[in-house]
Design a protein around this motif. Structure first.
Motif, PDB file in Angstrom:
ATOM      1  N   UNK A 248     -91.837 -11.429  39.035  1.00  0.00           N
ATOM      2  CA  UNK A 248     -91.076 -11.620  40.269  1.00  0.00           C
ATOM      3  C   UNK A 248     -91.817 -11.092  41.488  1.00  0.00           C
ATOM      4  N   UNK A 249     -91.683 -11.793  42.595  1.00  0.00           N
ATOM      5  CA  UNK A 249     -92.100 -11.324  43.923  1.00  0.00           C
ATOM      6  C   UNK A 249     -91.003 -11.738  44.890  1.00  0.00           C
ATOM      7  N   UNK A 250     -90.565 -10.829  45.776  1.00  0.00           N
ATOM      8  CA  UNK A 250     -89.489 -11.164  46.710  1.00  0.00           C
ATOM      9  C   UNK A 250     -89.992 -12.003  47.891  1.00  0.00           C
ATOM     10  N   UNK A 251     -90.448 -13.218  47.559  1.00  0.00           N
ATOM     11  CA  UNK A 251     -91.000 -14.136  48.558  1.00  0.00           C
ATOM     12  C   UNK A 251     -90.348 -15.501  48.339  1.00  0.00           C
ATOM     13  N   UNK A 252     -89.710 -16.034  49.371  1.00  0.00           N
ATOM     14  CA  UNK A 252     -89.062 -17.342  49.250  1.00  0.00           C
ATOM     15  C   UNK A 252     -90.098 -18.374  48.801  1.00  0.00           C
ATOM     16  N   UNK A 253     -89.718 -19.145  47.783  1.00  0.00           N
ATOM     17  CA  UNK A 253     -90.599 -20.172  47.232  1.00  0.00           C
ATOM     18  C   UNK A 253     -91.416 -19.708  46.036  1.00  0.00           C
ATOM     19  N   UNK A 254     -91.455 -18.392  45.788  1.00  0.00           N
ATOM     20  CA  UNK A 254     -92.226 -17.874  44.643  1.00  0.00           C
ATOM     21  C   UNK A 254     -91.565 -18.306  43.340  1.00  0.00           C
ATOM     22  N   UNK A 255     -92.352 -18.914  42.455  1.00  0.00           N
ATOM     23  CA  UNK A 255     -91.862 -19.310  41.135  1.00  0.00           C
ATOM     24  C   UNK A 255     -92.260 -18.215  40.158  1.00  0.00           C
ATOM     25  N   UNK A 256     -91.296 -17.819  39.331  1.00  0.00           N
ATOM     26  CA  UNK A 256     -91.540 -16.732  38.390  1.00  0.00           C
ATOM     27  C   UNK A 256     -90.743 -16.978  37.119  1.00  0.00           C
ATOM     28  N   UNK A 257     -90.987 -16.130  36.125  1.00  0.00           N
ATOM     29  CA  UNK A 257     -90.266 -16.223  34.866  1.00  0.00           C
ATOM     30  C   UNK A 257     -89.748 -14.860  34.443  1.00  0.00           C
ATOM     31  N   UNK A 258     -88.583 -14.871  33.823  1.00  0.00           N
ATOM     32  CA  UNK A 258     -88.124 -13.753  33.019  1.00  0.00           C
ATOM     33  C   UNK A 258     -88.498 -14.130  31.591  1.00  0.00           C
ATOM     34  N   UNK A 259     -89.015 -13.158  30.821  1.00  0.00           N
ATOM     35  CA  UNK A 259     -89.466 -13.437  29.458  1.00  0.00           C
ATOM     36  C   UNK A 259     -88.953 -12.380  28.480  1.00  0.00           C
ATOM     37  N   UNK A 260     -88.522 -12.854  27.328  1.00  0.00           N
ATOM     38  CA  UNK A 260     -88.097 -11.965  26.251  1.00  0.00           C
ATOM     39  C   UNK A 260     -88.503 -12.604  24.925  1.00  0.00           C
ATOM     40  N   UNK A 261     -88.199 -11.937  23.832  1.00  0.00           N
ATOM     41  CA  UNK A 261     -88.549 -12.468  22.517  1.00  0.00           C
ATOM     42  C   UNK A 261     -87.813 -13.781  22.265  1.00  0.00           C
ATOM     43  N   UNK A 262     -88.547 -14.806  21.803  1.00  0.00           N
ATOM     44  CA  UNK A 262     -87.879 -16.066  21.463  1.00  0.00           C
ATOM     45  C   UNK A 262     -86.970 -15.901  20.236  1.00  0.00           C
ATOM     46  N   UNK A 263     -86.006 -16.783  20.136  1.00  0.00           N
ATOM     47  CA  UNK A 263     -85.120 -16.815  18.970  1.00  0.00           C
ATOM     48  C   UNK A 263     -85.270 -18.186  18.312  1.00  0.00           C
ATOM     49  N   UNK A 264     -84.537 -18.424  17.264  1.00  0.00           N
ATOM     50  CA  UNK A 264     -84.594 -19.719  16.592  1.00  0.00           C
ATOM     51  C   UNK A 264     -84.087 -20.870  17.436  1.00  0.00           C
ATOM     52  N   UNK A 265     -83.280 -20.567  18.446  1.00  0.00           N
ATOM     53  CA  UNK A 265     -82.691 -21.621  19.274  1.00  0.00           C
ATOM     54  C   UNK A 265     -83.096 -21.560  20.750  1.00  0.00           C
ATOM     55  N   UNK A 266     -83.978 -20.583  21.104  1.00  0.00           N
ATOM     56  CA  UNK A 266     -84.355 -20.414  22.514  1.00  0.00           C
ATOM     57  C   UNK A 266     -85.769 -19.857  22.603  1.00  0.00           C
ATOM     58  N   UNK A 267     -86.560 -20.351  23.556  1.00  0.00           N
ATOM     59  CA  UNK A 267     -87.956 -19.929  23.689  1.00  0.00           C
ATOM     60  C   UNK A 267     -88.140 -18.589  24.392  1.00  0.00           C
ATOM     61  N   UNK A 268     -87.055 -17.980  24.868  1.00  0.00           N
ATOM     62  CA  UNK A 268     -87.142 -16.660  25.495  1.00  0.00           C
ATOM     63  C   UNK A 268     -87.639 -16.672  26.934  1.00  0.00           C
ATOM     64  N   UNK A 269     -87.704 -17.850  27.546  1.00  0.00           N
ATOM     65  CA  UNK A 269     -88.230 -17.973  28.918  1.00  0.00           C
ATOM     66  C   UNK A 269     -87.139 -18.505  29.851  1.00  0.00           C
ATOM     67  N   UNK A 270     -87.015 -17.845  31.006  1.00  0.00           N
ATOM     68  CA  UNK A 270     -86.130 -18.309  32.075  1.00  0.00           C
ATOM     69  C   UNK A 270     -87.020 -18.610  33.279  1.00  0.00           C
ATOM     70  N   UNK A 271     -87.039 -19.860  33.704  1.00  0.00           N
ATOM     71  CA  UNK A 271     -87.833 -20.266  34.865  1.00  0.00           C
ATOM     72  C   UNK A 271     -86.999 -20.085  36.123  1.00  0.00           C
ATOM     73  N   UNK A 272     -87.620 -19.497  37.150  1.00  0.00           N
ATOM     74  CA  UNK A 272     -86.897 -19.169  38.382  1.00  0.00           C
ATOM     75  C   UNK A 272     -87.732 -19.493  39.610  1.00  0.00           C
ATOM     76  N   UNK A 273     -87.055 -19.633  40.728  1.00  0.00           N
ATOM     77  CA  UNK A 273     -87.711 -19.759  42.034  1.00  0.00           C
ATOM     78  C   UNK A 273     -86.862 -19.021  43.061  1.00  0.00           C
ATOM     79  N   UNK A 274     -87.516 -18.199  43.872  1.00  0.00           N
ATOM     80  CA  UNK A 274     -86.808 -17.431  44.894  1.00  0.00           C
ATOM     81  C   UNK A 274     -86.338 -18.381  45.998  1.00  0.00           C
ATOM     82  N   UNK A 275     -85.045 -18.330  46.294  1.00  0.00           N
ATOM     83  CA  UNK A 275     -84.444 -19.177  47.319  1.00  0.00           C
ATOM     84  C   UNK A 275     -84.182 -18.441  48.624  1.00  0.00           C
ATOM     85  N   UNK A 276     -83.814 -17.159  48.534  1.00  0.00           N
ATOM     86  CA  UNK A 276     -83.451 -16.392  49.731  1.00  0.00           C
ATOM     87  C   UNK A 276     -83.779 -14.924  49.527  1.00  0.00           C
TER      88      UNK A 276
END
Length: 131
Positions: A36-64
């Motif tokens: 994460x960077x607190x900059x509008x437009x910055x694309x970032x990810x939250x990451x954790x251990x994957x599970x059998x039904x989820x890859x453990x990645x959350x894709x994000x983009x700073x809006x405000x």
């Protein structure tokens, strides 16, 4: 569309709560590892251990970024495309009221999981801010 709303109150300064929302090392302690960077437009990810039904990645983009009062970013994962918005208000008595809104849920299961998850993470944030 469903919206998760949570409100937390912390005995901490606005600056300390804002730092917990915007500093990647602090975020990793109560949400997940991230770039994460607190900059509008910055694309970032939250990451954790994957599970059998989820890859453990959350894709994000700073809006405000309106320091230290408001922060918003997208939260895209598991087929859901939502928006997370944090609003901070100084109560004037040494506490900060932190309001969370995560909007755009299509799935009842994702909505329920988010509602439960944010309660847990809000408690973890409270423990972190108490240090």
């Amino acid at each position: 569309m469903k919206v998760v709303t949570q409100q937390f109150e912390y005995t901490a300064s606005m600056e300390k709560v804002w730092n917990a929302l915007t500093n990647p090392a602090m975020l990793a302690k109560w949400i997940m590892d991230n770039d994460f960077k607190p900059v509008v437009g910055h694309k970032f990810q939250f990451r954790t251990e994957p599970t059998g039904w989820w890859n453990g990645i959350i894709d994000c983009e700073v809006l405000e970024v309106n320091e230290p009062h408001r922060l918003s970013y997208t939260w895209v994962s598991g087929g859901e495309n939502t928006t997370v918005t944090w609003t901070l208000n100084d109560s004037g008595n040494g506490t900060v009221v932190l309001h969370l809104e995560q909007s755009g849920f299509q799935s009842e299961q994702a909505f329920g999981g988010a509602a439960h998850g944010w309660v847990r993470m809000g408690k973890e944030l409270g423990s972190l801010l108490a240090v």
